[in-house]
Design a protein around this motif. Structure first.
Motif, PDB file in Angstrom:
ATOM      1  N   TYR A  84       0.838  -1.195   0.000  1.00 20.09           N
ATOM      2  CA  TYR A  84       0.000   0.000   0.000  1.00 20.09           C
ATOM      3  C   TYR A  84       0.875   1.249   0.000  1.00 20.09           C
ATOM      4  O   TYR A  84       0.602   2.194  -0.716  1.00 20.09           O
ATOM      5  CB  TYR A  84      -0.928  -0.014   1.214  1.00 20.09           C
ATOM      6  CG  TYR A  84      -1.828   1.180   1.281  1.00 20.09           C
ATOM      7  CD1 TYR A  84      -2.895   1.318   0.407  1.00 20.09           C
ATOM      8  CD2 TYR A  84      -1.610   2.192   2.211  1.00 20.09           C
ATOM      9  CE1 TYR A  84      -3.727   2.419   0.452  1.00 20.09           C
ATOM     10  CE2 TYR A  84      -2.445   3.293   2.263  1.00 20.09           C
ATOM     11  CZ  TYR A  84      -3.494   3.394   1.390  1.00 20.09           C
ATOM     12  OH  TYR A  84      -4.313   4.483   1.444  1.00 20.09           O
ATOM     13  N   LYS A 132       3.421  10.246  -9.590  1.00 16.23           N
ATOM     14  CA  LYS A 132       2.719  10.508 -10.843  1.00 16.23           C
ATOM     15  C   LYS A 132       2.013  11.856 -10.793  1.00 16.23           C
ATOM     16  O   LYS A 132       2.075  12.639 -11.741  1.00 16.23           O
ATOM     17  CB  LYS A 132       1.709   9.392 -11.104  1.00 16.23           C
ATOM     18  CG  LYS A 132       1.017   9.495 -12.438  1.00 16.23           C
ATOM     19  CD  LYS A 132       0.075   8.324 -12.653  1.00 16.23           C
ATOM     20  CE  LYS A 132      -0.649   8.461 -13.981  1.00 16.23           C
ATOM     21  NZ  LYS A 132      -1.609   7.375 -14.175  1.00 16.23           N
ATOM     22  N   GLU A 133       1.339  12.146  -9.677  1.00 15.84           N
ATOM     23  CA  GLU A 133       0.653  13.424  -9.528  1.00 15.84           C
ATOM     24  C   GLU A 133       1.648  14.579  -9.529  1.00 15.84           C
ATOM     25  O   GLU A 133       1.381  15.640 -10.107  1.00 15.84           O
ATOM     26  CB  GLU A 133      -0.176  13.441  -8.239  1.00 15.84           C
ATOM     27  CG  GLU A 133      -1.400  12.565  -8.298  1.00 15.84           C
ATOM     28  CD  GLU A 133      -2.153  12.531  -6.976  1.00 15.84           C
ATOM     29  OE1 GLU A 133      -1.656  13.108  -5.990  1.00 15.84           O
ATOM     30  OE2 GLU A 133      -3.232  11.934  -6.938  1.00 15.84           O
ATOM     31  N   GLY A 150       3.875   5.762  -5.495  1.00 15.60           N
ATOM     32  CA  GLY A 150       3.824   5.814  -6.951  1.00 15.60           C
ATOM     33  C   GLY A 150       2.771   6.788  -7.439  1.00 15.60           C
ATOM     34  O   GLY A 150       2.993   7.533  -8.395  1.00 15.60           O
ATOM     35  N   ILE A 151       1.621   6.803  -6.779  1.00 21.09           N
ATOM     36  CA  ILE A 151       0.558   7.734  -7.151  1.00 21.09           C
ATOM     37  C   ILE A 151       0.995   9.166  -6.896  1.00 21.09           C
ATOM     38  O   ILE A 151       0.776  10.058  -7.715  1.00 21.09           O
ATOM     39  CB  ILE A 151      -0.742   7.401  -6.384  1.00 21.09           C
ATOM     40  CG1 ILE A 151      -1.304   6.071  -6.877  1.00 21.09           C
ATOM     41  CG2 ILE A 151      -1.772   8.507  -6.534  1.00 21.09           C
ATOM     42  CD1 ILE A 151      -2.449   5.550  -6.040  1.00 21.09           C
ATOM     43  N   GLN A 152       1.668   9.400  -5.766  1.00 20.61           N
ATOM     44  CA  GLN A 152       2.142  10.749  -5.457  1.00 20.61           C
ATOM     45  C   GLN A 152       3.190  11.203  -6.455  1.00 20.61           C
ATOM     46  O   GLN A 152       3.201  12.374  -6.863  1.00 20.61           O
ATOM     47  CB  GLN A 152       2.706  10.800  -4.041  1.00 20.61           C
ATOM     48  CG  GLN A 152       1.645  10.724  -2.969  1.00 20.61           C
ATOM     49  CD  GLN A 152       2.237  10.679  -1.574  1.00 20.61           C
ATOM     50  OE1 GLN A 152       3.450  10.539  -1.407  1.00 20.61           O
ATOM     51  NE2 GLN A 152       1.393  10.795  -0.565  1.00 20.61           N
ATOM     52  N   GLU A 178       2.386   1.719  -3.462  1.00 19.96           N
ATOM     53  CA  GLU A 178       1.380   2.199  -4.410  1.00 19.96           C
ATOM     54  C   GLU A 178       1.086   3.674  -4.172  1.00 19.96           C
ATOM     55  O   GLU A 178       0.978   4.456  -5.108  1.00 19.96           O
ATOM     56  CB  GLU A 178       0.095   1.390  -4.273  1.00 19.96           C
ATOM     57  CG  GLU A 178       0.201  -0.022  -4.795  1.00 19.96           C
ATOM     58  CD  GLU A 178      -1.073  -0.804  -4.564  1.00 19.96           C
ATOM     59  OE1 GLU A 178      -2.030  -0.244  -3.989  1.00 19.96           O
ATOM     60  OE2 GLU A 178      -1.103  -1.980  -4.947  1.00 19.96           O
ATOM     61  N   GLU A 179       0.985   4.038  -2.901  1.00 18.56           N
ATOM     62  CA  GLU A 179       0.698   5.433  -2.562  1.00 18.56           C
ATOM     63  C   GLU A 179       1.840   6.339  -3.016  1.00 18.56           C
ATOM     64  O   GLU A 179       1.606   7.412  -3.552  1.00 18.56           O
ATOM     65  CB  GLU A 179       0.492   5.555  -1.055  1.00 18.56           C
ATOM     66  CG  GLU A 179       0.072   6.927  -0.598  1.00 18.56           C
ATOM     67  CD  GLU A 179      -0.195   6.959   0.885  1.00 18.56           C
ATOM     68  OE1 GLU A 179       0.438   7.778   1.559  1.00 18.56           O
ATOM     69  OE2 GLU A 179      -1.024   6.171   1.367  1.00 18.56           O
TER      70      GLU A 179
END
Length: 85
Positions: free
Chosen positions: A43, A53-54, A49-51, A46-47
């Motif tokens: 988790y 990308k943003e 990676g999302i940050q 993944e978090e």
């Protein structure tokens, strides 16, 4: 309240058992993993990676905004020069 035989009534005994069970489950939930145990970090990865990308998207949008502002200024300058001639 004890009866004449010296035993506690069943309702009070069940309340005590209920309290003990609640204390036992509360102690379980407060346990922290020891340093030797494995922790699921999927988790968190993944978090992260999302940050990332943003953050990349935000930097691209900021750069496009700067480029758009510069182009607008150039258009204003050329229009001003054209209309004053």
């Amino acid at each position: 309240m004890p009866t004449s035989s010296g035993k506690t009534p069943p309702t009070r005994m069940s309340n005590v058992l209920l309290l003990l069970m609640l204390c036992k489950t509360g102690a379980r939930s407060k346990r922290q993993p020891s340093p030797g145990t494995m922790v699921n970090t999927v988790y968190n990865d993944e978090e992260r990676g999302i940050q990332d990308k943003e953050s990349k998207e935000e930097s691209i949008l900021a750069m496009l905004g700067i480029i758009g502002t510069i182009l607008n200024l150039l258009v204003i300058i050329f229009v001003y020069i054209y209309t004053t001639l």
